[in-house]
Scaffold this motif. Structure first.
Motif, PDB file in Angstrom:
ATOM      1  N   THR A 209       5.475  33.225 -15.773  1.00 65.95           N
ATOM      2  CA  THR A 209       7.127  33.190 -14.972  1.00 65.95           C
ATOM      3  C   THR A 209       7.467  31.773 -15.351  1.00 65.95           C
ATOM      4  O   THR A 209       8.457  31.685 -15.349  1.00 65.95           O
ATOM      5  CB  THR A 209       7.330  33.727 -13.902  1.00 65.95           C
ATOM      6  OG1 THR A 209       6.385  33.246 -13.160  1.00 65.95           O
ATOM      7  CG2 THR A 209       7.070  35.683 -13.847  1.00 65.95           C
ATOM      8  N   GLY A 210       6.615  30.925 -15.957  1.00 64.06           N
ATOM      9  CA  GLY A 210       7.377  28.898 -15.931  1.00 64.06           C
ATOM     10  C   GLY A 210       6.577  28.249 -14.207  1.00 64.06           C
ATOM     11  O   GLY A 210       7.339  27.710 -14.356  1.00 64.06           O
ATOM     12  N   LYS A 211       6.302  28.975 -13.981  1.00 59.60           N
ATOM     13  CA  LYS A 211       6.234  27.868 -12.400  1.00 59.60           C
ATOM     14  C   LYS A 211       5.770  26.489 -12.821  1.00 59.60           C
ATOM     15  O   LYS A 211       6.165  25.707 -12.091  1.00 59.60           O
ATOM     16  CB  LYS A 211       4.681  28.551 -11.142  1.00 59.60           C
ATOM     17  CG  LYS A 211       5.065  30.111 -10.609  1.00 59.60           C
ATOM     18  CD  LYS A 211       4.185  30.899  -9.962  1.00 59.60           C
ATOM     19  CE  LYS A 211       3.636  31.270 -10.531  1.00 59.60           C
ATOM     20  NZ  LYS A 211       3.277  32.776 -11.502  1.00 59.60           N
ATOM     21  N   THR A 212       4.239  26.738 -13.628  1.00 56.22           N
ATOM     22  CA  THR A 212       3.647  25.361 -13.777  1.00 56.22           C
ATOM     23  C   THR A 212       4.868  24.326 -15.361  1.00 56.22           C
ATOM     24  O   THR A 212       5.027  23.834 -14.567  1.00 56.22           O
ATOM     25  CB  THR A 212       2.692  25.217 -14.795  1.00 56.22           C
ATOM     26  OG1 THR A 212       1.733  26.277 -14.365  1.00 56.22           O
ATOM     27  CG2 THR A 212       1.735  23.804 -14.885  1.00 56.22           C
ATOM     28  N   LEU A 213       5.758  25.490 -15.405  1.00 60.47           N
ATOM     29  CA  LEU A 213       6.686  24.717 -16.067  1.00 60.47           C
ATOM     30  C   LEU A 213       8.309  24.300 -15.797  1.00 60.47           C
ATOM     31  O   LEU A 213       8.431  23.055 -15.437  1.00 60.47           O
ATOM     32  CB  LEU A 213       7.335  25.310 -17.571  1.00 60.47           C
ATOM     33  CG  LEU A 213       8.194  24.621 -18.296  1.00 60.47           C
ATOM     34  CD1 LEU A 213       7.976  23.755 -18.741  1.00 60.47           C
ATOM     35  CD2 LEU A 213       9.159  26.290 -18.649  1.00 60.47           C
ATOM     36  N   LEU A 214       8.184  24.860 -14.766  1.00 60.11           N
ATOM     37  CA  LEU A 214       9.424  24.566 -13.261  1.00 60.11           C
ATOM     38  C   LEU A 214       8.838  23.106 -12.558  1.00 60.11           C
ATOM     39  O   LEU A 214       9.611  22.221 -12.495  1.00 60.11           O
ATOM     40  CB  LEU A 214       9.385  25.961 -12.617  1.00 60.11           C
ATOM     41  CG  LEU A 214      10.771  26.380 -12.729  1.00 60.11           C
ATOM     42  CD1 LEU A 214      10.375  27.756 -11.748  1.00 60.11           C
ATOM     43  CD2 LEU A 214      11.657  25.881 -12.873  1.00 60.11           C
ATOM     44  N   ALA A 215       7.477  23.023 -12.589  1.00 64.26           N
ATOM     45  CA  ALA A 215       7.006  22.002 -12.103  1.00 64.26           C
ATOM     46  C   ALA A 215       6.973  20.406 -12.265  1.00 64.26           C
ATOM     47  O   ALA A 215       7.502  19.153 -11.748  1.00 64.26           O
ATOM     48  CB  ALA A 215       5.454  22.432 -11.247  1.00 64.26           C
ATOM     49  N   GLN A 216       7.110  20.430 -13.850  1.00 66.62           N
ATOM     50  CA  GLN A 216       6.722  19.370 -14.305  1.00 66.62           C
ATOM     51  C   GLN A 216       8.119  18.779 -14.567  1.00 66.62           C
ATOM     52  O   GLN A 216       8.435  18.436 -14.952  1.00 66.62           O
ATOM     53  CB  GLN A 216       6.256  19.743 -16.096  1.00 66.62           C
ATOM     54  CG  GLN A 216       4.614  19.842 -16.167  1.00 66.62           C
ATOM     55  CD  GLN A 216       4.020  20.870 -17.467  1.00 66.62           C
ATOM     56  OE1 GLN A 216       4.900  20.824 -18.576  1.00 66.62           O
ATOM     57  NE2 GLN A 216       2.879  20.225 -18.017  1.00 66.62           N
ATOM     58  N   ALA A 217       9.097  20.135 -14.300  1.00 63.99           N
ATOM     59  CA  ALA A 217      10.839  19.695 -14.786  1.00 63.99           C
ATOM     60  C   ALA A 217      10.792  19.144 -14.193  1.00 63.99           C
ATOM     61  O   ALA A 217      12.238  18.397 -14.204  1.00 63.99           O
ATOM     62  CB  ALA A 217      11.083  21.420 -15.643  1.00 63.99           C
ATOM     63  N   VAL A 218      10.798  19.609 -12.999  1.00 66.21           N
ATOM     64  CA  VAL A 218      11.004  18.648 -11.396  1.00 66.21           C
ATOM     65  C   VAL A 218      10.567  17.118 -11.968  1.00 66.21           C
ATOM     66  O   VAL A 218      11.613  16.077 -11.661  1.00 66.21           O
ATOM     67  CB  VAL A 218      10.643  19.167  -9.964  1.00 66.21           C
ATOM     68  CG1 VAL A 218      10.741  18.516  -8.939  1.00 66.21           C
ATOM     69  CG2 VAL A 218      10.882  20.168  -9.969  1.00 66.21           C
ATOM     70  N   ALA A 219       9.303  16.948 -12.074  1.00 63.06           N
ATOM     71  CA  ALA A 219       9.032  15.665 -11.836  1.00 63.06           C
ATOM     72  C   ALA A 219      10.450  14.999 -13.226  1.00 63.06           C
ATOM     73  O   ALA A 219       9.787  13.718 -13.147  1.00 63.06           O
ATOM     74  CB  ALA A 219       7.425  15.830 -12.809  1.00 63.06           C
ATOM     75  N   GLY A 220       9.788  15.873 -14.482  1.00 59.16           N
ATOM     76  CA  GLY A 220      10.659  15.245 -15.438  1.00 59.16           C
ATOM     77  C   GLY A 220      12.368  14.678 -15.493  1.00 59.16           C
ATOM     78  O   GLY A 220      12.511  13.519 -15.204  1.00 59.16           O
ATOM     79  N   GLU A 221      12.981  16.007 -14.088  1.00 57.29           N
ATOM     80  CA  GLU A 221      14.356  15.561 -14.218  1.00 57.29           C
ATOM     81  C   GLU A 221      14.392  14.059 -13.088  1.00 57.29           C
ATOM     82  O   GLU A 221      15.034  12.897 -12.910  1.00 57.29           O
ATOM     83  CB  GLU A 221      14.524  16.361 -13.262  1.00 57.29           C
ATOM     84  CG  GLU A 221      15.196  17.981 -14.140  1.00 57.29           C
ATOM     85  CD  GLU A 221      16.107  16.819 -14.834  1.00 57.29           C
ATOM     86  OE1 GLU A 221      16.902  16.981 -14.567  1.00 57.29           O
ATOM     87  OE2 GLU A 221      16.782  18.175 -15.899  1.00 57.29           O
ATOM     88  N   ALA A 222      13.462  14.143 -11.972  1.00 54.87           N
ATOM     89  CA  ALA A 222      13.349  13.185 -11.028  1.00 54.87           C
ATOM     90  C   ALA A 222      12.710  11.640 -11.866  1.00 54.87           C
ATOM     91  O   ALA A 222      13.216  10.710 -10.784  1.00 54.87           O
ATOM     92  CB  ALA A 222      11.931  13.802  -9.870  1.00 54.87           C
ATOM     93  N   LYS A 223      11.734  11.219 -12.519  1.00 58.55           N
ATOM     94  CA  LYS A 223      11.650  10.623 -13.253  1.00 58.55           C
ATOM     95  C   LYS A 223      10.737  10.206 -13.022  1.00 58.55           C
ATOM     96  O   LYS A 223      10.617   8.441 -12.226  1.00 58.55           O
ATOM     97  CB  LYS A 223      12.296   9.199 -13.865  1.00 58.55           C
ATOM     98  CG  LYS A 223      13.694   9.863 -15.195  1.00 58.55           C
ATOM     99  CD  LYS A 223      14.529   9.038 -15.653  1.00 58.55           C
ATOM    100  CE  LYS A 223      15.068   9.430 -16.717  1.00 58.55           C
ATOM    101  NZ  LYS A 223      16.075  10.690 -16.781  1.00 58.55           N
ATOM    102  N   VAL A 224       9.430   9.984 -12.213  1.00 57.08           N
ATOM    103  CA  VAL A 224       8.785  10.620 -11.065  1.00 57.08           C
ATOM    104  C   VAL A 224       7.497  10.755 -11.160  1.00 57.08           C
ATOM    105  O   VAL A 224       7.055  11.613 -12.177  1.00 57.08           O
ATOM    106  CB  VAL A 224       8.612  10.628  -9.523  1.00 57.08           C
ATOM    107  CG1 VAL A 224      10.192  10.265  -9.035  1.00 57.08           C
ATOM    108  CG2 VAL A 224       8.309  11.419  -9.490  1.00 57.08           C
ATOM    109  N   PRO A 225       6.045   9.797 -11.445  1.00 56.88           N
ATOM    110  CA  PRO A 225       5.106  10.665 -11.129  1.00 56.88           C
ATOM    111  C   PRO A 225       4.161  11.408 -11.322  1.00 56.88           C
ATOM    112  O   PRO A 225       4.913  11.879 -10.007  1.00 56.88           O
ATOM    113  CB  PRO A 225       3.938   9.443 -10.936  1.00 56.88           C
ATOM    114  CG  PRO A 225       4.236   8.153 -10.536  1.00 56.88           C
ATOM    115  CD  PRO A 225       5.935   8.676 -10.357  1.00 56.88           C
TER     116      PRO A 225
END
Length: 605
Positions: A209-225
């Motif tokens: 359902t995209g749980k890992t994708l959501l976590a990566q998207a949070v980091a991409g939006e926040a621009k943090v490691p």
């Protein structure tokens, strides 16, 4: 994009350098260190002795080595054979020749260097490499020199490559995570009022359902490691290694704060602890869990370290892991609804060439219950089919066929079925379709086929709802069971026999009828009494009875009564429309595959 590290040179790299150095020494250095020796005949030797050109000589049983004067007037090394000459010693003495060692007898410098330095070094290195490889295999692939180091993949700032634009069909989850992104962007806004951001958020939902994708998207939006690690990577053969990896992971995270740490499949290390003693009471997994709880209590959430975790088995997690101050936010990532499925299809279709006027809504309606990963697979299967058919863009038919591939498998084009069996299958499928079409509260027939599939189905009838349904009424459930029994009812009516073709129908009808009695409260005898418990709701929903054996027998009787009543209803419908059953079955037998529109046109004419 993973954080760049200086790659380690392979062993062959250093071996090549060593060989080149040896070649250079042997070609240019060793010849300068080794004297050049010239072989001459015995007469030339005697002539040089008579001319007093021999300065030093060494006489052995095999040869005579001497230092003489060459044509340029410089000393040179010579050797000659031994002859039977008793007066040689006196002749040399008279000529003023001194006696002693002329040419060193030890082995060449190259051989000495190889035997005393290179060979022992390679032997020791080889033994060490075999030992390290053996240790690494015993540790499950972990390098013995990295005890206690976490295997987290670190993605540098803004390089996960994912944003919320890449996530479709999960608007509620994105909204819940937007607050975390805002906190990582503007932490002072929250600290000014004294608010503390939750340290951890747990993403729960079915696989794909995209749980890992959501976590990566949070980091991409926040621009943090972004630190990413699987729960299974903490589990080690040696006791204490999992806890050490947890400490190292949180140490790295605090050094790179603000950042996001994502632990996938956290149920691997976060299962409920038991009170057993001995082997099960304090194992490696529990030590790792205890260390994780300690680390989450120990770090300061105001520094901007956010822990995200994903699981599809939330009911197995330890209560201490879910209390406030740890994973105190639970974000459902459920299967997408109709609008969500259409949005996901459009996101993945944007990555391939598609034809104009594609009806994604029709595909979304036909894929009820599909996850985001399955929808992505459908689009990919459609692209593969377009290439196979020689088209340069995905068409509507490609998408519709890919839905059938995912549901029932590929067509078995070389399957050999007798005319008799093919006729039975045709009546069986039309029986399903007729019962479905002649009932209320039943999904419209979309497609009927008798082409065998790799899943084992000899044919199937596809129904597609016009709209999304969140509730299932008792009438709808009963009509579904009647539709399941329609195939067997047609076989009984026309051929007077039973076949194994209804095996899947029987399974589905029994499962739904039992759910009506035990879990959905659709029984007059048991009213709203729960008689079954569901475990692993995101992994198939295994059920177990929660009643006495006497009650279980009554449940079986009521389930049987429901199925019998539905079977009787289906048989009556087919008897009343036997002429249409024959007409439609013959048409399907001829065409092998017909659409819902063709079916309804014949039914109502």
């Amino acid at each position: 994009m993973q954080e760049k590290k200086t790659p380690k040179k392979p062993l062959i790299y250093y071996c090549c350098i060593a060989i080149l150095v040896l070649v250079f020494l042997n070609a240019f250095v060793f010849p300068l260190l080794t004297p050049q020796v010239t072989e001459v005949d015995y007469g030339t030797f005697l002539k040089q002795v008579e001319n007093h050109e021999v300065k030093k000589a060494e006489v052995t049983d095999k040869q005579i080595a001497f230092i003489g004067v060459n044509g340029e007037g410089k000393d040179a090394y010579y050797v000659t054979g031994v002859m039977d000459d008793p007066a040689l010693t006196q002749r040399l003495y008279d000529a003023g020749v001194s006696f002693g060692k002329v040419i060193p007898t030890e082995s060449s410098p190259l051989l000495t260097f190889l035997l005393t330095w290179i060979l022992p070094t390679f032997v020791l290195f080889g033994i060490g490499a075999l030992f390290m490889r053996s240790m690494q295999k015993k540790m499950g692939g972990q390098n013995a020199m990295t005890f206690g180091k976490s295997n987290a993949k670190i993605y540098v700032e803004a390089q996960t490559g994912k944003t919320f634009a890449d996530v479709a069909g999960q608007e509620e989850a994105k909204e819940a995570l937007t607050e975390i992104v805002d906190f990582l962007h503007n932490p002072q806004k929250y600290t000014a009022i004294g608010a503390n951001m939750p340290k951890g958020a747990l993403l729960v939902g079915p696989p794909g359902t995209g749980k890992t994708l959501l976590a990566q998207a949070v980091a991409g939006e926040a621009k943090v490691p972004f630190f990413s690690i699987s729960g299974s990577e903490f589990v080690e053969m040696f006791v204490g290694m999992g806890a050490a990896k947890v400490r190292d992971l949180f140490k790295q995270a605090q050094e790179k704060a603000p950042c996001i740490v994502f632990i996938d499949e956290i149920d691997t290390i976060g299962k409920k602890r038991d009170s057993a003693v001995g082997m099960g009471g304090n194992d490696e997994r529990e030590q790792t869990l205890n260390q994780l709880l300690t680390e989450m209590d120990g770090f300061d959430g105001k520094k901007g370290v956010v822990i995200l975790a994903a699981t599809n088995r939330p009911e197995t997690l330890d209560k201490a892991l879910l209390r406030p101050g740890r994973f105190d936010r639970r974000i459902p990532v459920e299967l997408p609804d109709l609008q969500g499925r259409e949005a996901i299809l459009r996101v993945h279709a944007a990555k391939v060439k598609v034809a104009d006027a594609i009806d994604f809504s029709a595909i979304a309606r036909a894929t009820s219950g599909a996850s985001g990963a399955e929808l992505a697979n459908i689009v990919n299967e459609a692209a593969l089919r377009a290439v196979k058919c020689g088209r340069n863009a995905v068409s509507q038919s490609d998408l519709e066929e890919s839905v059938e591939v995912v549901i029932a498998g590929y067509q078995r084009k070389n399957a050999v079925i007798s005319a008799r069996e093919k006729e039975i299958v045709s009546y069986h499928e039309i029986g399903h379709a007729l019962v479905a079409a002649l009932q209320t509260d039943s999904a419209p027939v979309h497609k009927i086929t008798i082409v065998p599939r790799t899943s084992g189905a000899l044919g199937y009838t596809m129904q597609v709802e016009d709209t999304e349904h969140a509730l299932l009424s008792k009438e709808e459930a009963f009509n579904k069971i009647a539709t399941f029994t329609g195939g067997r009812a047609a076989e009984e009516l026309i051929f007077g026999t039973f076949t194994s073709g209804a095996s899947n129908d029987i399974e589905q009808a029994t499962k739904l009828a039992r759910a009506m009695v035990t879990r959905l409260g659709m029984s007059k005898d048991f009213d709203m009494m729960a008689l079954e418990t569901v475990s692993n709701q995101y992994l198939g929903g295994d059920t177990s009875l929660a009643c006495s054996s006497q009650t279980a027998a009554k449940i079986d009787d009521e389930v049987l009564a429901i199925i019998k009543k539905a079977h009787e209803k289906a048989a009556n419908i087919l008897k009343e429309h036997e002429d249409k059953l024959h007409e439609l079955a013959r048409y399907l037998l001829e065409k092998e595959t017909i659409t819902g529109e063709e079916f309804m046109e014949i039914l109502h004419r």
